[in-house]
Each structure stands twice: as C-alpha cells, then as structure tokens.
Design a protein around this motif. Structure first.
Motif, PDB file in Angstrom:
ATOM      1  N   TYR A 145      29.831  49.644  39.618  1.00 18.76           N
ATOM      2  CA  TYR A 145      31.068  49.437  40.897  1.00 18.76           C
ATOM      3  C   TYR A 145      31.999  50.290  41.120  1.00 18.76           C
ATOM      4  O   TYR A 145      31.953  51.797  40.464  1.00 18.76           O
ATOM      5  CB  TYR A 145      32.023  48.539  39.729  1.00 18.76           C
ATOM      6  CG  TYR A 145      31.606  47.293  39.274  1.00 18.76           C
ATOM      7  CD1 TYR A 145      31.454  46.179  39.603  1.00 18.76           C
ATOM      8  CD2 TYR A 145      31.094  47.207  37.512  1.00 18.76           C
ATOM      9  CE1 TYR A 145      31.125  44.688  39.268  1.00 18.76           C
ATOM     10  CE2 TYR A 145      30.592  46.569  37.001  1.00 18.76           C
ATOM     11  CZ  TYR A 145      30.195  45.530  37.874  1.00 18.76           C
ATOM     12  OH  TYR A 145      29.683  44.130  36.935  1.00 18.76           O
TER      13      TYR A 145
ATOM     14  N   SER B  57      29.098  45.023  48.300  1.00 22.34           N
ATOM     15  CA  SER B  57      31.309  44.160  49.110  1.00 22.34           C
ATOM     16  C   SER B  57      31.416  44.823  49.990  1.00 22.34           C
ATOM     17  O   SER B  57      31.121  46.074  49.912  1.00 22.34           O
ATOM     18  CB  SER B  57      31.141  44.203  47.056  1.00 22.34           C
ATOM     19  OG  SER B  57      33.419  43.847  47.480  1.00 22.34           O
TER      20      SER B  57
ATOM     21  N   SER C 298      36.003  32.825  44.458  1.00 20.89           N
ATOM     22  CA  SER C 298      34.428  33.917  44.602  1.00 20.89           C
ATOM     23  C   SER C 298      33.305  33.649  43.664  1.00 20.89           C
ATOM     24  O   SER C 298      33.005  32.613  42.889  1.00 20.89           O
ATOM     25  CB  SER C 298      35.377  34.675  44.620  1.00 20.89           C
ATOM     26  OG  SER C 298      35.712  34.919  42.883  1.00 20.89           O
TER      27      SER C 298
ATOM     28  N   GLN D 106      31.875  35.499  41.607  1.00 19.44           N
ATOM     29  CA  GLN D 106      32.253  36.287  40.078  1.00 19.44           C
ATOM     30  C   GLN D 106      31.785  35.597  39.044  1.00 19.44           C
ATOM     31  O   GLN D 106      31.096  36.897  38.229  1.00 19.44           O
ATOM     32  CB  GLN D 106      33.716  36.865  39.998  1.00 19.44           C
ATOM     33  CG  GLN D 106      34.098  38.010  41.105  1.00 19.44           C
ATOM     34  CD  GLN D 106      33.285  38.810  41.831  1.00 19.44           C
ATOM     35  OE1 GLN D 106      32.616  39.515  40.840  1.00 19.44           O
ATOM     36  NE2 GLN D 106      33.404  38.766  43.016  1.00 19.44           N
TER      37      GLN D 106
ATOM     38  N   THR E  80      38.664  31.994  37.539  1.00 21.68           N
ATOM     39  CA  THR E  80      37.238  32.528  38.504  1.00 21.68           C
ATOM     40  C   THR E  80      38.863  33.774  39.497  1.00 21.68           C
ATOM     41  O   THR E  80      39.052  34.897  39.890  1.00 21.68           O
ATOM     42  CB  THR E  80      36.558  32.082  39.555  1.00 21.68           C
ATOM     43  OG1 THR E  80      35.997  31.621  38.870  1.00 21.68           O
ATOM     44  CG2 THR E  80      36.296  32.700  40.860  1.00 21.68           C
TER      45      THR E  80
ATOM     46  N   THR F 152      38.449  38.253  40.207  1.00 23.15           N
ATOM     47  CA  THR F 152      38.225  37.995  40.946  1.00 23.15           C
ATOM     48  C   THR F 152      38.643  40.083  41.218  1.00 23.15           C
ATOM     49  O   THR F 152      37.861  40.580  41.625  1.00 23.15           O
ATOM     50  CB  THR F 152      38.221  36.882  41.945  1.00 23.15           C
ATOM     51  OG1 THR F 152      37.728  36.003  41.942  1.00 23.15           O
ATOM     52  CG2 THR F 152      38.311  38.112  43.270  1.00 23.15           C
TER      53      THR F 152
ATOM     54  N   PHE G  26      36.953  42.769  40.128  1.00 21.57           N
ATOM     55  CA  PHE G  26      35.597  43.606  40.493  1.00 21.57           C
ATOM     56  C   PHE G  26      35.591  43.617  42.376  1.00 21.57           C
ATOM     57  O   PHE G  26      34.495  43.623  42.751  1.00 21.57           O
ATOM     58  CB  PHE G  26      34.818  42.272  40.601  1.00 21.57           C
ATOM     59  CG  PHE G  26      34.456  41.822  38.799  1.00 21.57           C
ATOM     60  CD1 PHE G  26      33.582  42.630  38.393  1.00 21.57           C
ATOM     61  CD2 PHE G  26      35.085  40.903  38.211  1.00 21.57           C
ATOM     62  CE1 PHE G  26      33.120  42.768  36.858  1.00 21.57           C
ATOM     63  CE2 PHE G  26      35.467  40.769  36.476  1.00 21.57           C
ATOM     64  CZ  PHE G  26      34.122  42.334  35.824  1.00 21.57           C
ATOM     65  N   GLN G  27      36.550  42.648  42.884  1.00 24.93           N
ATOM     66  CA  GLN G  27      36.658  42.358  44.293  1.00 24.93           C
ATOM     67  C   GLN G  27      38.304  42.663  44.931  1.00 24.93           C
ATOM     68  O   GLN G  27      39.149  41.506  45.120  1.00 24.93           O
ATOM     69  CB  GLN G  27      35.961  41.491  45.143  1.00 24.93           C
ATOM     70  CG  GLN G  27      34.257  41.500  44.497  1.00 24.93           C
ATOM     71  CD  GLN G  27      33.730  40.430  46.005  1.00 24.93           C
ATOM     72  OE1 GLN G  27      34.250  38.928  45.982  1.00 24.93           O
ATOM     73  NE2 GLN G  27      32.821  40.533  46.895  1.00 24.93           N
TER      74      GLN G  27
END
Length: 412
Positions: A192, A220, A290, A292, A339, A343, A346-347
């Motif tokens: 990441y 991503s 998502s 994840q 979630t 999310t 991580f995004q």
C-alpha cells in the motif's frame, strides 16, 4: 432463478435437491463467469461442503494461510493468519472465478436443470397466478411460483437507479506462474501507498488438470482515472507499480498491453427490499460491497443455502421467504457495516485512515483477542452464520489433501 453466478447456481442445486422445479435464466449467450480471483472463506466452504462439491473446488484452488500487507515504508499494515481462528488446520482458498463456476455449473448440468441463455431480464411483475419475467427483447416468461434474483448488483428487477458505485475499483489480470517464480504461494499479499495505491497478488490455483497455476494480480485505481490510465504509456504504469513492490516485476513482464488488464468496478449498496410478492434477492442483488474483506462469493453462498433452508422450514412460501431473509439479515448487516468502515483504510484518498490502519489497528490486530476477532471477520464466521443455517465447517485436513493431490499432479 435469474443469474448463473455462484449465488444462482448454488441456490439452484440446493432447491433442486429439496424437490423444487428450477429454471435458470442467463443474460449471456453462454453461461460464463465474470472476474478473476476470489477468496473462499470457511463460511462459503461450509455451503460447498453441504452441496457435495467442496473437495472438487479445493482441487482447483490454492491454500491461503494468511493475508499480509506492508505499506510503502515496510511497516506491517495487515497481518491476518487463519491460525488465529483457533480452528484446527483452517485456511482460506484462493480460486479463479472460472474454476468455482465450472464446478457448480457441472453439478447443475449433471442434474439436467434447464438453463435459458440469452435472456436478459429487464423487469418483473406479480400476477394472480405467479410472477412473470420481462426480457430485454420484449418477450415474457410463463408465471413462476417464485423468482430468485441472483443477477448481481446491477439487477434490473424492481431496482432503483442508484447503484452506489465506489470511487475506487481495480485493474486485474490472471497470470500464469511457474515453479521457479518467487512469490508467497500461501498468502494473499498486498502493498500500500497510503490508501490511494495498492498492488496485490493472490494465488488462485489451476483452472484444469493440464493448466498452469495462476495468480490474480490487481492494482487499485480510481474509476475517474481509468480512461487516463488507458491513454498513458504502459511502461510508465509499470514503473509506478515497481516503485511500490519491486518483487512483482516477473508478473509485470507477462502483461504486454492495456488490454491484458480488466477494470473492475465496485458498489456498496443494499436493496431496499430483500423480498416481495413471489420474489427474493440473494448475493449481490441483495447486498454488494467493496472486496476488502473478501466476502462477496461467500455471502452469496450463505444466501443460497439460507433460501433453501427457509423454504424447507416455512409452512407457506411467504413464511419461507421471511425466514430466509431473517436468518441472513443480521449477518449481512454486520458485514455491510464493517466493510464500509474498513474500505477507506485501503481504498481512498484519505490520509488519516491509512495512518490509523498502520499505527493503531495493525499492531492491535497482532494481540490475542483482537487477532481472533480479525480472523473471525476475515473468515466470514463473525456473527455465527453457520449455526443459524445448520451448517458445519468442512474437514480441513481432507481439503488440504485435495489441494496436495492437484499440486502433485501438476508437478509430474
């Protein structure tokens, strides 16, 4: 049954075995899977075990012992081993969607369930004698006692216009790997850069006895940047990936053009109505999120089993549908909330959330109670969904033997 994804095929099998007459409708001219790799968690494998296909699925997948990720500075951002579950020999299974589809589709064909292809459902309405499907070409189906909407998050059946598309999606490719390639064969690994960039590699086994092992490679990307990415030089993008994770160069060497990568969009949405008159939704047609937590296919499989169980236990159709949605409702709500909360770590374009991920949550997740909680969330077992549906975990030592048998045959 509308849709031939994991939810539709699994529900069709379970309902057929209970004596229901099933017709499957598929919008494509030939049923086929969409997407690359996915994670089958213990929750989903419990359903496949009851359907009698778990070992065949395991033969085509790759054993995953943990999820592991580092940020751009080498700090651990994710460390989630299945051993923290406290379940003997438990693991996840990385698998290509085509492999899971193939096993379920073969099982449907063995029992000769009718599949009507090239039937894109645009709407549906209930009549005094049953529910009718309306297709894109203007034709209609005969009335059915029940329509199961397993057509995915883009469902057209009594659906609103807002599909809840998330800002980020991902580029992905399924790439062949050999014995001499250096990668973690038992991990879903990710790297990441804050939360705005992520590269991941998931071993997904082999699609067939004579096919090579593969990994799912993903990157991503914001939806708004997809066209810009397609217009840019591929080597420029590869340099960006390598700056985050140099060790994946051998995989990038197997990507020759933009067309070798597919862009996946994600949506976070829950249908306003899970059920209606002679209608129920399962899988992404009910709830999508998502990826994840890697729960999409697993939640769909649980929905399919819950529907069969509800119709089995209900004294009337309406009661069976209420039972099915009630038994799944709490679990769906939990994972929808978790979630949505995870999310942005991580995004997203946020700076605070990845800092919280790396400096607070990651260290805490390696402590006993939090590690166990994280493992239960990851495995799909948080909220005790199996007990509600009368399911049990498969025998993992036997599943490991199925994976070892496939690996042995490939090396010969």
């Amino acid at each position: 049954m509308v849709g031939c994804g994991p939810a539709g095929l699994a529900a069709a099998l379970a309902l057929h075995r209970d004596g229901h007459r099933i017709t499957l409708f598929e919008r494509f001219a030939e049923p086929r899977p969409l997407g690359s790799g996915l994670m089958l968690q213990p929750s989903g494998m419990a359903v496949l075990h009851r359907l009698g296909v778990a070992h065949e699925v395991a033969k085509r997948g790759a054993r995953i012992d943990a999820l592991f990720g580092l940020n751009e500075h080498g700090r651990i951002a994710l460390d989630a081993p299945y051993s923290s579950l406290g379940i003997k020999d438990a693991f996840g299974l990385g698998i290509h969607r085509a492999s899971l589809f193939s096993v379920l589709f073969d099982a449907v064909q063995i029992v000769a369930l009718p599949i009507l292809t090239g039937h894109e459902v645009k709407s549906s309405h209930s009549t005094t004698v049953g529910r009718v499907l309306e297709f894109a070409d203007g034709s209609r189906s005969r009335p059915f006692d029940l329509v199961v909407d397993a057509s995915g998050w883009g469902t057209q059946i009594e659906a609103g216009k807002n599909h809840g598309l998330l800002p980020f999606g991902a580029l992905w490719a399924s790439l062949p790997v050999g014995e001499n390639d250096s990668f973690a064969r038992n991990l879903l690994e990710q790297r990441y850069r804050r939360a705005s960039q992520m590269v991941g590699v998931l071993p997904i086994g082999s699609r067939g006895a004579n096919d090579p092992d593969e990994v799912a490679f993903f990157w991503s990307l914001r939806r708004a940047d997809h066209e810009k990415w397609r217009a840019s030089a591929l080597d420029q993008w590869k340099e960006e990936v390598l700056s985050l994770w140099p060790q994946v160069e051998f995989l990038l060497d197997r990507i020759d053009s933009h067309d070798d990568l597919t862009f996946a969009r994600y949506a976070h949405r829950t249908a306003k109505r899970v059920q209606g008159k002679r209608l129920i939704r399962i899988g992404d047609a009910w709830h999508s999120a998502s990826p994840q937590l890697g729960q999409g296919a697993n939640m769909a499989l649980l929905d399919a089993w819950g529907l069969a169980l509800g119709l089995r236990e209900g004294r009337t159709l309406d009661e069976g549908l209420r039972l099915a949605s009630a038994w799944r409702g709490d679990h769906v709500a939990i994972y929808r909330f978790v979630t949505a909360a995870f999310t942005p770590m991580f995004q997203s374009e946020a700076s605070l959330w990845p800092l919280l991920r790396d400096r607070v949550l990651a260290p805490l997740s390696r402590t006993g109670p939090i590690a166990a909680l994280q493992a239960r969330l990851m495995s799909g077992l948080f909220g005790w969904p199996l007990a509600q549906l009368g399911l049990e975990l498969p025998e993992y030592s036997e599943m490991a033997s199925s994976i070892a048998t496939r690996a042995s045959s490939l090396s010969q």
